[in-house]
Design a protein around this motif. Structure first.
Motif, mmCIF file in Angstrom:
data_model
loop_
_atom_site.group_PDB
_atom_site.id
_atom_site.type_symbol
_atom_site.label_atom_id
_atom_site.label_comp_id
_atom_site.label_asym_id
_atom_site.label_seq_id
_atom_site.Cartn_x
_atom_site.Cartn_y
_atom_site.Cartn_z
ATOM 1 N N LEU A 336 29.977 63.844 32.877
ATOM 2 C CA LEU A 336 29.115 64.528 33.848
ATOM 3 C C LEU A 336 27.668 64.060 33.797
ATOM 4 N N TRP A 337 27.167 63.730 32.605
ATOM 5 C CA TRP A 337 25.765 63.317 32.520
ATOM 6 C C TRP A 337 25.461 62.127 33.435
ATOM 7 N N PRO A 338 26.287 61.072 33.474
ATOM 8 C CA PRO A 338 25.978 59.961 34.378
ATOM 9 C C PRO A 338 25.945 60.380 35.855
ATOM 10 N N LEU A 339 26.717 61.416 36.200
ATOM 11 C CA LEU A 339 26.766 61.850 37.595
ATOM 12 C C LEU A 339 25.502 62.594 38.015
ATOM 13 N N THR A 340 24.656 62.980 37.059
ATOM 14 C CA THR A 340 23.373 63.602 37.431
ATOM 15 C C THR A 340 22.429 62.579 38.057
#
Length: 457
Positions: A336-340
């Protein structure tokens, strides 16, 4: 005096001047008829021989109209002959029960005054409501579907009154009578309550086909009608008609209707068709989709992980990040962090919401998202940061209050300053009470107003 009361008194005055009722009041507006009844009742309370209170404007024109031509001041008005439609309309609303009863005896069948007859069906005087009910019982079956459609909203509104259920009972009896032309006309009424009433009967009588019900569920703006029609459509659908019924339900804007369609995919043995809805924008639809695929021994978690990790940046479904968080674990935060930083703001905002759902918090990585150009991303970030607002430097938030900053960033800084509390933050918020942006002033004002007076600087 409200605008509705003023309009009703003006309508009464036009009737007193002899104007036709069709030019004075909208026949299909129940509120207008009820307001007219109340206004005339109030205006007719003062007989000719009484002086009006000083705060009341003169209303003697109404008393003169309703009194017999040779009546003396103070003489009753029960012998008056009403030979005009405007005069009958006023008399049907008169404060004097004898006048109302006398007028009822002179209303012709099929009259444009039928809405006032409906109101009199709930009259507190037994003789009046009995006479009005007999009149309505005779007139209602003779109305065309269009005429009944104009009257039904008022009948349902009067149903809320004491003694008001009689008219609704007559309406239901007419609507349940084959060939249901009157009922079908009510299902497309512009009045919400009428459509609810009609669709309840239509579902019970199985008047509409499952396909018609499904289309109504997908198109009607009222959530009660949507849910009622979706349930009825799925209850009556045959296996060979699933495609026609499910298509409008699955494409509906309403989350509840889509959820009903998705849930029906289990009975239809179509789990593959439910998979795209795992990433639906609505949490209830996603939950229903997970239920369907699990009932067919399909684990949704690998699908979510594949969407968030294996597809190209442009191919990630917008609801995949939050869906992953709903059924994943904290280890999935690495996806999820990369999708921020995804180019799609919908995916960025749902990634932030997903991290919060997984109870994963990293202030160093979240604080920069306060500067995101998307208001949705900033709102989700503020929600995540609020419980730990003290970790954010005050100066960092003050910089984001600059007038040249986007409004959503300034509002975010205001919310976080309020969450921090403290004397310095309160003083900063007080300066925003004079801000040029009304939204910023409002947000700051709510915070400052909530602080006890003794605690203010």
């Amino acid at each position: 005096m409200t605008s509705a009361n003023t309009a009703a008194e003006q309508a009464a005055q036009k009737l007193a001047q002899g104007q036709p009722i069709a030019s004075v009041i909208d026949p299909g507006d129940p509120a207008a008829w009820l307001a007219l009844d109340a206004a005339v009742r109030e205006l007719s309370r003062y007989p000719l021989h009484r002086e009006l209170p000083p705060e009341r404007p003169p209303r003697r024109w109404l008393s003169r109209l309703l009194a017999p031509a040779d009546a003396e001041p103070g003489v009753g008005r029960t012998s008056v002959s009403y030979d005009t439609e405007p005069g009958l309309a006023l008399a049907l609303c008169d404060a004097d029960g004898h006048v109302r009863e006398s007028a009822l005896a002179q209303v012709p069948g099929g009259s444009a005054l039928l809405p006032l007859i409906v109101i009199r069906c709930a009259d507190w005087v037994t003789a009046i409501h009995n006479r009005a009910r007999k009149h309505l019982q005779s007139a209602l079956p003779t109305l065309t579907p269009e005429e009944l459609a104009a009257l039904a909203p008022l009948m349902l509104r009067v149903d809320r009154r004491e003694r008001g259920t009689f008219a609704t009972g007559l309406l239901e009896a007419v609507l349940r009578t084959p060939p249901y032309d009157h009922l079908k006309a009510q299902t497309t009424s512009a009045d919400r309550d009428t459509r609810r009433f009609a669709h309840r009967i239509a579902a019970a009588e199985q008047v509409l086909t499952p396909v018609e019900l499904a289309r109504t569920a997908a198109q009607d703006p009222d959530v009660v009608v949507q849910n009622r029609c979706a349930e009825a459509a799925l209850a009556g659908v045959q296996p060979d008609a699933y495609d026609e019924v499910l298509a409008p339900l699955l494409a509906a804007r309403s989350p509840q209707v889509r959820a009903a369609g998705v849930t029906a995919l289990r009975k239809a043995e179509r789990p593959a068709q439910a998979e795209p809805f795992l990433a639906d924008r609505s949490p209830v639809v996603r939950a229903c989709a997970r239920y369907v695929v699990r009932q067919h021994d399909i684990d949704p978690l690998p699908l979510y992980r594949a969407w968030c990790a294996e597809r190209g940046a442009a191919d990630v479904p917008a609801g995949a990040p939050i869906g992953l968080a709903e059924c994943g674990d904290r280890q999935d935060a690495r996806l999820l962090w990369p999708l921020t930083e995804h180019p799609n703001p919908a995916i960025r905002s749902r990634a932030v919401a997903g991290l919060r759902t997984l109870d994963v918090f990293d202030a160093v990585r979240l604080i920069p998202l306060l500067d995101d150009p998307s208001p949705a991303v900033t709102r989700e970030t503020v929600t995540s940061l609020t419980p730990s607002a003290q970790r954010i430097p005050v100066d960092h938030l003050v910089d984001r209050l600059a007038p040249d900053r986007p409004r959503h960033q300034r509002l975010a800084a205001t919310r976080l300053l309020a969450a921090q509390g403290g004397l310095r933050q309160l003083r900063i918020l007080q300066t925003l009470l004079r801000d040029e942006d009304a939204k910023v002033r409002e947000r700051a004002g709510k915070t400052v107003g909530a602080v006890p007076t003794r605690s203010r600087p």
